[in-house]
Design a protein around this motif. Structure first.
Motif, PDB file in Angstrom:
ATOM      1  N   ALA A  68      -2.685  -4.747  -0.757  1.00 34.60           N
ATOM      2  CA  ALA A  68      -3.346  -5.426   0.358  1.00 34.60           C
ATOM      3  C   ALA A  68      -2.355  -6.215   1.205  1.00 34.60           C
ATOM      4  O   ALA A  68      -2.684  -6.616   2.330  1.00 34.60           O
ATOM      5  CB  ALA A  68      -4.428  -6.367  -0.172  1.00 34.60           C
ATOM      6  N   VAL A  69      -1.147  -6.443   0.691  1.00 34.54           N
ATOM      7  CA  VAL A  69      -0.132  -7.181   1.449  1.00 34.54           C
ATOM      8  C   VAL A  69       0.259  -6.353   2.677  1.00 34.54           C
ATOM      9  O   VAL A  69       0.671  -5.201   2.543  1.00 34.54           O
ATOM     10  CB  VAL A  69       1.114  -7.468   0.600  1.00 34.54           C
ATOM     11  CG1 VAL A  69       2.161  -8.206   1.427  1.00 34.54           C
ATOM     12  CG2 VAL A  69       0.742  -8.295  -0.633  1.00 34.54           C
ATOM     13  N   PRO A  70       0.112  -6.896   3.872  1.00 36.76           N
ATOM     14  CA  PRO A  70       0.418  -6.129   5.085  1.00 36.76           C
ATOM     15  C   PRO A  70       1.869  -5.650   5.138  1.00 36.76           C
ATOM     16  O   PRO A  70       2.781  -6.346   4.695  1.00 36.76           O
ATOM     17  CB  PRO A  70       0.131  -7.137   6.212  1.00 36.76           C
ATOM     18  CG  PRO A  70      -0.824  -8.120   5.620  1.00 36.76           C
ATOM     19  CD  PRO A  70      -0.409  -8.239   4.182  1.00 36.76           C
ATOM     20  N   GLY A  71       2.040  -4.435   5.661  1.00 36.74           N
ATOM     21  CA  GLY A  71       3.380  -3.934   5.914  1.00 36.74           C
ATOM     22  C   GLY A  71       4.023  -3.127   4.813  1.00 36.74           C
ATOM     23  O   GLY A  71       5.162  -2.677   4.964  1.00 36.74           O
ATOM     24  N   THR A  72       3.341  -2.900   3.698  1.00 31.45           N
ATOM     25  CA  THR A  72       3.942  -2.134   2.611  1.00 31.45           C
ATOM     26  C   THR A  72       3.935  -0.637   2.931  1.00 31.45           C
ATOM     27  O   THR A  72       3.094  -0.154   3.688  1.00 31.45           O
ATOM     28  CB  THR A  72       3.204  -2.373   1.288  1.00 31.45           C
ATOM     29  OG1 THR A  72       1.822  -2.029   1.442  1.00 31.45           O
ATOM     30  CG2 THR A  72       3.313  -3.821   0.865  1.00 31.45           C
ATOM     31  N   LYS A  73       4.871   0.092   2.335  1.00 31.97           N
ATOM     32  CA  LYS A  73       4.994   1.534   2.535  1.00 31.97           C
ATOM     33  C   LYS A  73       4.938   2.229   1.177  1.00 31.97           C
ATOM     34  O   LYS A  73       5.400   1.696   0.169  1.00 31.97           O
ATOM     35  CB  LYS A  73       6.316   1.883   3.228  1.00 31.97           C
ATOM     36  CG  LYS A  73       6.486   1.245   4.603  1.00 31.97           C
ATOM     37  CD  LYS A  73       5.551   1.872   5.627  1.00 31.97           C
ATOM     38  CE  LYS A  73       5.794   1.298   7.012  1.00 31.97           C
ATOM     39  NZ  LYS A  73       4.859   1.879   8.028  1.00 31.97           N
ATOM     40  N   ALA A  74       4.377   3.433   1.193  1.00 24.19           N
ATOM     41  CA  ALA A  74       4.262   4.195  -0.052  1.00 24.19           C
ATOM     42  C   ALA A  74       5.324   5.272  -0.132  1.00 24.19           C
ATOM     43  O   ALA A  74       5.650   5.903   0.871  1.00 24.19           O
ATOM     44  CB  ALA A  74       2.878   4.824  -0.155  1.00 24.19           C
ATOM     45  N   PRO A 101       3.739  10.720  -0.800  1.00 22.08           N
ATOM     46  CA  PRO A 101       3.370  11.196   0.535  1.00 22.08           C
ATOM     47  C   PRO A 101       1.870  11.216   0.797  1.00 22.08           C
ATOM     48  O   PRO A 101       1.434  10.944   1.922  1.00 22.08           O
ATOM     49  CB  PRO A 101       3.967  12.610   0.586  1.00 22.08           C
ATOM     50  CG  PRO A 101       4.125  13.012  -0.850  1.00 22.08           C
ATOM     51  CD  PRO A 101       4.440  11.756  -1.578  1.00 22.08           C
ATOM     52  N   VAL A 102       1.068  11.533  -0.206  1.00 26.69           N
ATOM     53  CA  VAL A 102      -0.382  11.562  -0.012  1.00 26.69           C
ATOM     54  C   VAL A 102      -0.913  10.142   0.186  1.00 26.69           C
ATOM     55  O   VAL A 102      -1.746   9.899   1.059  1.00 26.69           O
ATOM     56  CB  VAL A 102      -1.090  12.251  -1.194  1.00 26.69           C
ATOM     57  CG1 VAL A 102      -2.611  12.209  -1.010  1.00 26.69           C
ATOM     58  CG2 VAL A 102      -0.627  13.700  -1.336  1.00 26.69           C
ATOM     59  N   LEU A 103      -0.415   9.201  -0.613  1.00 38.74           N
ATOM     60  CA  LEU A 103      -0.849   7.813  -0.455  1.00 38.74           C
ATOM     61  C   LEU A 103      -0.441   7.273   0.907  1.00 38.74           C
ATOM     62  O   LEU A 103      -1.214   6.579   1.575  1.00 38.74           O
ATOM     63  CB  LEU A 103      -0.264   6.937  -1.564  1.00 38.74           C
ATOM     64  CG  LEU A 103      -0.616   5.450  -1.488  1.00 38.74           C
ATOM     65  CD1 LEU A 103      -2.113   5.238  -1.518  1.00 38.74           C
ATOM     66  CD2 LEU A 103       0.062   4.674  -2.619  1.00 38.74           C
ATOM     67  N   GLN A 104       0.766   7.581   1.350  1.00 44.78           N
ATOM     68  CA  GLN A 104       1.209   7.119   2.660  1.00 44.78           C
ATOM     69  C   GLN A 104       0.336   7.695   3.762  1.00 44.78           C
ATOM     70  O   GLN A 104      -0.002   7.004   4.732  1.00 44.78           O
ATOM     71  CB  GLN A 104       2.672   7.496   2.903  1.00 44.78           C
ATOM     72  CG  GLN A 104       3.254   6.952   4.207  1.00 44.78           C
ATOM     73  CD  GLN A 104       3.189   5.441   4.319  1.00 44.78           C
ATOM     74  OE1 GLN A 104       3.320   4.723   3.327  1.00 44.78           O
ATOM     75  NE2 GLN A 104       2.959   4.935   5.523  1.00 44.78           N
ATOM     76  N   GLN A 105      -0.069   8.956   3.618  1.00 46.16           N
ATOM     77  CA  GLN A 105      -0.975   9.577   4.587  1.00 46.16           C
ATOM     78  C   GLN A 105      -2.302   8.834   4.632  1.00 46.16           C
ATOM     79  O   GLN A 105      -2.839   8.549   5.712  1.00 46.16           O
ATOM     80  CB  GLN A 105      -1.215  11.041   4.224  1.00 46.16           C
ATOM     81  CG  GLN A 105      -2.219  11.749   5.138  1.00 46.16           C
ATOM     82  CD  GLN A 105      -2.688  13.082   4.576  1.00 46.16           C
ATOM     83  OE1 GLN A 105      -2.255  13.509   3.508  1.00 46.16           O
ATOM     84  NE2 GLN A 105      -3.582  13.736   5.295  1.00 46.16           N
ATOM     85  N   ILE A 106      -2.831   8.503   3.464  1.00 47.37           N
ATOM     86  CA  ILE A 106      -4.103   7.774   3.400  1.00 47.37           C
ATOM     87  C   ILE A 106      -3.976   6.415   4.072  1.00 47.37           C
ATOM     88  O   ILE A 106      -4.855   5.992   4.837  1.00 47.37           O
ATOM     89  CB  ILE A 106      -4.557   7.616   1.936  1.00 47.37           C
ATOM     90  CG1 ILE A 106      -4.908   8.978   1.337  1.00 47.37           C
ATOM     91  CG2 ILE A 106      -5.769   6.684   1.851  1.00 47.37           C
ATOM     92  CD1 ILE A 106      -5.204   8.935  -0.148  1.00 47.37           C
ATOM     93  N   MET A 107      -2.881   5.720   3.794  1.00 51.28           N
ATOM     94  CA  MET A 107      -2.670   4.399   4.378  1.00 51.28           C
ATOM     95  C   MET A 107      -2.588   4.480   5.904  1.00 51.28           C
ATOM     96  O   MET A 107      -3.160   3.657   6.621  1.00 51.28           O
ATOM     97  CB  MET A 107      -1.413   3.765   3.792  1.00 51.28           C
ATOM     98  CG  MET A 107      -1.538   3.406   2.320  1.00 51.28           C
ATOM     99  SD  MET A 107       0.031   2.949   1.510  1.00 51.28           S
ATOM    100  CE  MET A 107       0.439   1.455   2.398  1.00 51.28           C
TER     101      MET A 107
END
Length: 418
Positions: free
Chosen positions: A342-348, A351-357
């Protein structure tokens, strides 16, 4: 001189003891996240290295946690740090006076969280609604996970771009002898999630949610009823003998490569990868009703880190929550647990999680029943799940379920009582 030396020695020993006591200060932290024990113990070691404050993480079974926590708090005890649920789950504890209200002065990172997430950490009573009782720890989003290999086997070469195209693809997959959807109605969880994914394009997403929670509309709405009907109609694409298929069974079926699609959230990515590293899967939101139409990704806060109002270590607990609100913690959470912090600005890294985000950032809309209507009984969730189960059995219509939901929620939700 000898006496002074002895006194000096006593003072030195006392100072060392006091210093040792400060360094040995310990916080207790309870949670339902048994599977995250290793991660939180590592976080505790990092925090202790920074502050000298020890944190003892104790997880309980998910099904037992609420009862154990409630009993301890009612007895005036419990841990210093409480892993709380979101929305109604937290509000019940906050309204009962069990949680310490916090603000951005005490926990500086709170100022960077969007109000949509902080709303999941507020009470429900009038005197608690404006206060914040925790640091949000994760956001979750729902959608269709798909098996790329099974789609190719069924001759689906591109993802459907409209809802009619999607249903046609499900029919094609079924005709190829492949189970289209892994979900089933046994426990109602999957039905609520399916409704959450496809419902917004029928009832109007966030605009309808705002009107609904303000009491300007009720569930007896043409779009909402259509969403109920479309959800129940997907039963023709459920697995054989779907009456015995609940969320755990559906997840296992999809993970083992037994179905083309599974409606769930990003929280299952780690499960898929851990249990079947060869699973070739992707994520897609429900396609819009018409080509180029509005896309929606239902999203919600997963829970919070809160402080026991009766903790004897408030200052240390606030330091720990401040650490849990930092990008340093958020990035570790996202990378190591394969969930969206929930912390703003994080990156995954996944690749699938990053797409969802990213898609949540573009298309996010509240997961309606959880975000708005789990604050008292009968909850919107309970009424929706049971109503959809009855619709699938042919025992209720969409309009009847919508009327029952409105009547049930109106017993405790003031905007519906106008």
């Amino acid at each position: 001189m000898a006496r002074l030396g002895i006194n000096g020695l006593k003072v030195g020993i006392l100072a060392i003891a006091m210093l040792g006591g400060a360094l040995a200060q310990t916080l207790t932290f309870w949670s339902w996240r048994v599977e995250d024990k290793e991660f939180y113990e590592d976080i505790a070691r990092q925090f202790e290295a920074k502050t000298g404050i020890k944190v003892v993480y104790t997880p309980y079974k998910n099904t037992e946690y609420n009862t154990i926590l409630a009993s301890a708090l009612a007895a005036g005890s419990g841990p210093d740090i409480i892993h709380t649920r979101a929305y109604g789950g937290l509000a019940q504890l906050a309204d009962a006076g069990y949680l310490l209200p916090i603000d951005a002065k005490q926990v500086p990172g709170l100022s960077k969280f969007p109000s949509s997430l902080l709303n999941a950490a507020r009470g429900f009573k009038d005197d608690t609604k404006k206060k914040i009782y925790g640091v949000p720890f994760a956001t979750q989003s729902l959608g269709f996970f798909y098996n790329k290999d099974l789609l190719a086997k069924a001759g689906i070469t591109r993802l459907p771009e409209t809802w009619p195209d999607f249903k046609a693809a499900l029919a094609k997959i079924k005709a190829a002898g492949i189970i289209p959807l892994a979900n089933g109605p046994k426990d109602g969880v999957s039905l609520e999630q399916i409704f959450g994914v496809i419902g917004p394009m029928f009832y109007g997403g966030t605009d309808y949610f705002r009107e609904l929670t303000a009491g300007q509309k009720t569930f007896v709405d043409d779009g909402f009823i259509k969403a109920l009907e479309e959800t129940a109609a997907l039963k023709e694409f459920f697995p054989p003998n779907y009456a015995g298929i609940g969320y755990p069974e559906g997840r296992t079926l999809f993970t083992n490569g037994g179905a083309a699609f599974f409606v769930t959230g990003g929280f299952d990515i780690a499960y898929f990868r851990d249990n079947n590293p060869k699973l070739n899967f992707g994520f897609m939101p429900a396609p819009p009703l018409t080509r180029g139409g509005r896309t929606y990704v239902p999203t919600f806060a997963d829970g919070n880190f809160s402080i026991n109002a009766k903790s004897k270590n408030i200052e240390a607990a606030l330091k720990f929550l401040s650490f849990l609100a930092t990008p340093e913690f958020g990035q570790q959470f996202t990378e190591k647990l394969a969930q969206a912090s929930a912390v703003p600005g994080t990156k995954a890294k996944d690749p699938v999680l990053q797409q969802i985000m990213e898609q949540t950032g573009y298309y996010g809309t509240p997961f309606l029943t959880l975000v708005g209507f789990r604050y008292a009984a009968p909850t919107g969730t309970e009424l929706l799940r049971s109503g959809l189960q009855r619709m699938i059995l042919g025992q209720a219509t969409g309009r009847q379920v919508a009327e029952e939901m409105t009547k049930g929620v109106a017993t405790w939700y003031k905007p519906f009582q106008k």
